[in-house]
Design a protein around this motif. Structure first.
Motif, PDB file in Angstrom:
ATOM      1  N   LYS A 242       3.271   8.683  -3.802  1.00  0.00           N
ATOM      2  CA  LYS A 242       1.853   8.425  -3.525  1.00  0.00           C
ATOM      3  C   LYS A 242       1.293   7.191  -4.249  1.00  0.00           C
ATOM      4  O   LYS A 242       0.089   7.080  -4.479  1.00  0.00           O
ATOM      5  N   TRP A 243       2.161   6.265  -4.605  1.00  0.00           N
ATOM      6  CA  TRP A 243       1.704   4.991  -5.143  1.00  0.00           C
ATOM      7  C   TRP A 243       1.424   4.026  -3.995  1.00  0.00           C
ATOM      8  O   TRP A 243       2.135   4.031  -2.982  1.00  0.00           O
ATOM      9  N   LEU A 244       0.408   3.198  -4.144  1.00  0.00           N
ATOM     10  CA  LEU A 244       0.072   2.195  -3.141  1.00  0.00           C
ATOM     11  C   LEU A 244       0.832   0.895  -3.426  1.00  0.00           C
ATOM     12  O   LEU A 244       1.071   0.553  -4.583  1.00  0.00           O
ATOM     13  N   ILE A 245       1.188   0.179  -2.366  1.00  0.00           N
ATOM     14  CA  ILE A 245       1.902  -1.087  -2.501  1.00  0.00           C
ATOM     15  C   ILE A 245       1.151  -2.137  -1.698  1.00  0.00           C
ATOM     16  O   ILE A 245       0.958  -1.983  -0.477  1.00  0.00           O
ATOM     17  N   HIS A 246       0.707  -3.202  -2.348  1.00  0.00           N
ATOM     18  CA  HIS A 246      -0.130  -4.203  -1.700  1.00  0.00           C
ATOM     19  C   HIS A 246       0.507  -5.592  -1.700  1.00  0.00           C
ATOM     20  O   HIS A 246       1.520  -5.839  -2.362  1.00  0.00           O
ATOM     21  N   TYR A 247      -0.151  -6.488  -0.969  1.00  0.00           N
ATOM     22  CA  TYR A 247       0.320  -7.865  -0.788  1.00  0.00           C
ATOM     23  C   TYR A 247      -0.830  -8.819  -1.068  1.00  0.00           C
ATOM     24  O   TYR A 247      -1.972  -8.560  -0.683  1.00  0.00           O
ATOM     25  N   THR A 248      -0.532  -9.905  -1.758  1.00  0.00           N
ATOM     26  CA  THR A 248      -1.519 -10.967  -1.914  1.00  0.00           C
ATOM     27  C   THR A 248      -0.882 -12.309  -1.582  1.00  0.00           C
ATOM     28  O   THR A 248       0.092 -12.717  -2.222  1.00  0.00           O
ATOM     29  N   PRO A 249      -1.411 -13.018  -0.583  1.00  0.00           N
ATOM     30  CA  PRO A 249      -0.866 -14.333  -0.230  1.00  0.00           C
ATOM     31  C   PRO A 249      -1.268 -15.420  -1.217  1.00  0.00           C
ATOM     32  O   PRO A 249      -0.832 -16.563  -1.075  1.00  0.00           O
ATOM     33  N   LEU A 250      -2.070 -15.066  -2.221  1.00  0.00           N
ATOM     34  CA  LEU A 250      -2.508 -16.044  -3.215  1.00  0.00           C
ATOM     35  C   LEU A 250      -1.515 -16.181  -4.366  1.00  0.00           C
ATOM     36  O   LEU A 250      -1.617 -17.124  -5.156  1.00  0.00           O
ATOM     37  N   ALA A 251      -0.577 -15.241  -4.479  1.00  0.00           N
ATOM     38  CA  ALA A 251       0.454 -15.312  -5.522  1.00  0.00           C
ATOM     39  C   ALA A 251       1.689 -15.967  -4.919  1.00  0.00           C
ATOM     40  O   ALA A 251       2.441 -15.337  -4.173  1.00  0.00           O
TER      41      ALA A 251
END
Length: 406
Positions: A242-251
Motif C-alpha cells: 500500500k505504498w504509493l509510487i510517483h513520477y516527476t519529470p522535473l528530476a
C-alpha cells in the motif's frame, strides 16, 4: 467464429490507437494539474539521504557519475559506492579519484567479495544506511543538480514509498540513439505522466533514478535478489504494501543508451522478461484487489503481450493474402490516424519537455521513423520475452555490462 475474428481484428487495429489516446489525455491532465505543497513537509527539503551507487565493470563511466553526485544542490546526504566484484579497474579508478579529491560529501566504497547481482549488492549496502531516504542510481548516469530536491518534494504524503525521475538520453551519435531520445521524450514520459495522473501511480520506477523511503524498503524486506529487473519488482512489492509510487519529470538524469541493435534488444527483452515476472507474481493479488486502477496498471502489460501475437498473425495473414491475390492495399484511414496521433504525441512531448532534453535537428529528423520503430520493437521484445519465460528462463538476478554506446 466470424464474430470472434472481428473482435480480434478490432483489438489488433485499435489497441495502439486507444493506448495512444490514453497517454495523450493523461499527459495533458498531468501538465495542467495544480500541485500544492503542504508546508508541514518542509522538513523533507533537508531530510537525510543516502545515495547507493552499485557498480560492475564501470571503469569508464563511474567517475563522471560521482562528479555529478557530489555536485547536487543538496547538503544532507552521503554516498555509498558498492562494487559487485568487478573484474576490470572500477575499484582502482574509484580509489584513485577519492585519493586525489576531497569532496565535502561523505563517500564510502564497499567492495563485495563475490559477484551477487545488482539487487543483492544493494541489499548489502542497505545495512550501512541510516538515512530517511535512499536514492538508487546507475554508474553511467549524470544527475541534474536539482534532481534530489525535486524528488523529495513529491514525498508530500506519508504513504509515498518511492519517486522516480526522468531519464534524458545523452549519447545521440547514431540513428538508434536519436530514436531512443524521441522514445523517452515522446512515449516513456507520456506513459509515466499518464499513469501518475490517471491511476494514482506508475507501473515501475526507473532503476537509473529512484528515491525510496527507507521505511518502505524495510517494509518489503529489501530488494529481491532473484528478480531480473529489481526496479519493476520493487515497485509492485511496495504497491502490495500500500505504498504509493510517483513520477516527476522535473528530476532529470542524463543516461547512456545502447547504440547497437543487439545491445538495444538485449536491454528491452530483459525489461520485458522482468515485467512478465512481475505480472505472474502479482496477477492473482491484483485480480482480487478492488482497486480498478491497480488492475489496469498490471493488466495493460497482458494486453500489450496479447496484441503482439495478434499483430504478428495479422501481418502474416496480410502477406499471404497479398501473394495469393496479387494485390497490394493498405488501410489508409487507419494509417492516417496512427500518423496523426503519433504526431500529436511527439509534439506534446516536445512542448512538455521544455527543452530539458535539448532536442537537435538531427533528433527531429528521426520523427518520420519514430512510430514504426516503437511499435515494431515493442512487438519483437514482447514475443521474445514470452518465449524466454516459457522455455529458457531461469530466475537469476545477476547482471552483465550493457551496451552504453559512446
Amino acid at each position: 467464429m466470424i464474430i470472434v475474428s472481428n473482435i480480434l481484428q478490432f483489438y489488433t487495429t485499435y489497441y495502439p490507437i486507444i493506448m495512444t489516446l490514453i497517454w495523450i489525455l493523461g499527459s495533458w491532465i498531468s501538465g495542467n494539474q495544480f500541485h500544492t505543497y503542504d508546508s508541514k513537509y518542509d522538513s523533507l527539503l533537508n531530510a537525510s539521504v543516502t545515495i547507493l551507487l552499485p557498480t560492475f565493470n564501470e571503469e569508464h563511466t563511474v567517475i563522471d557519475t560521482l562528479k555529478s553526485l557530489v555536485a547536487l544542490n543538496y547538503t544532507n546526504y552521503n554516498i555509498i559506492v558498492v562494487d559487485d566484484k568487478s573484474n576490470d579497474f572500477t575499484v582502482s579508478v574509484v580509489k584513485k579519484w577519492l585519493l586525489h579529491n576531497t569532496p565535502e560529501v561523505p563517500i564510502k566504497l564497499l567492495e563485495l567479495p563475490n559477484n551477487m547481482g545488482k539487487a543483492q549488492a544493494l541489499n548489502e549496502a542497505m545495512s550501512y544506511v541510516e538515512s530517511e531516504y535512499v536514492l538508487v542510481t546507475d554508474a553511467d548516469a549524470l544527475l541534474n543538480p536539482n534532481a534530489l530536491h525535486q524528488m523529495l518534494k513529491k514525498f508530500d504524503s506519508d504513504n509515498v514509498g518511492a519517486v522516480t525521475g526522468k531519464p534524458v538520453v545523452r549519447n545521440r551519435t547514431t540513428i538508434l540513439g536519436r530514436l531512443q531520445t524521441l522514445e523517452y521524450v515522446g512515449i516513456i514520459d507520456r506513459i509515466k505522466r499518464a499513469q501518475d495522473s490517471l491511476f494514482g501511480g506508475i507501473m515501475t520506477v526507473a532503476g537509473v533514478i529512484a528515491l525510496y523511503r527507507s521505511e518502505a524498503l524495510s517494509d518489503v524486506g529489501g530488494f529481491d535478489k532473484t528478480a531480473v529487473t529489481e526496479d519493476i519488482d520493487m515497485t509492485w512489492r511496495l504497491r502490495r504494501k500500500k505504498w504509493l509510487i510517483h513520477y516527476t519529470p522535473l528530476a532529470l538524469t542524463y543516461i547512456l543508451v545502447p547504440e547497437t541493435f543487439s545491445g538495444y534488444f538485449k536491454q528491452r527483452i530483459r525489461w520485458s522478461v522482468g515485467g512478465l515476472e512481475v505480472f505472474f507474481k502479482n496477477a492473482k493479488w491484483v485480480y482480487h484487489n478492488e482497486d480498478v486502477k491497480q488492475k489496469f496498471l498490471l493488466f495493460d502489460m497482458l494486453f500489450s503481450h496479447i496484441w503482439a501475437w495478434l499483430a504478428l498473425i495479422t501481418f502474416f495473414q496480410y502477406i499471404i493474402m497479398t501473394i495469393g491475390t496479387q494485390t497490394f492495399s493498405l488501410p489508409g484511414v487507419i494509417i492516417l490516424i496512427y500518423i496523426a496521433l503519433f504526431s500529436i504525441m511527439i509534439c506534446q512531448g516536445i512542448i512538455q519537455d521544455k527543452r530539458h532534453s535539448q532536442l537537435s535537428l538531427h533528433d527531429v529528423f528521426e520523427i518520420p521513423f519514430y512510430s514504426t520503430f516503437y511499435w515494431t520493437t515493442a512487438l519483437i521484445t514482447a514475443i521474445a520475452s514470452q518465449i524466454i519465460v516459457c522455455t529458457l528462463h531461469r530466475r537469476k538476478g545477476s547482471w552483465t555490462s550493457p551496451d552504453r554506446g559512446k
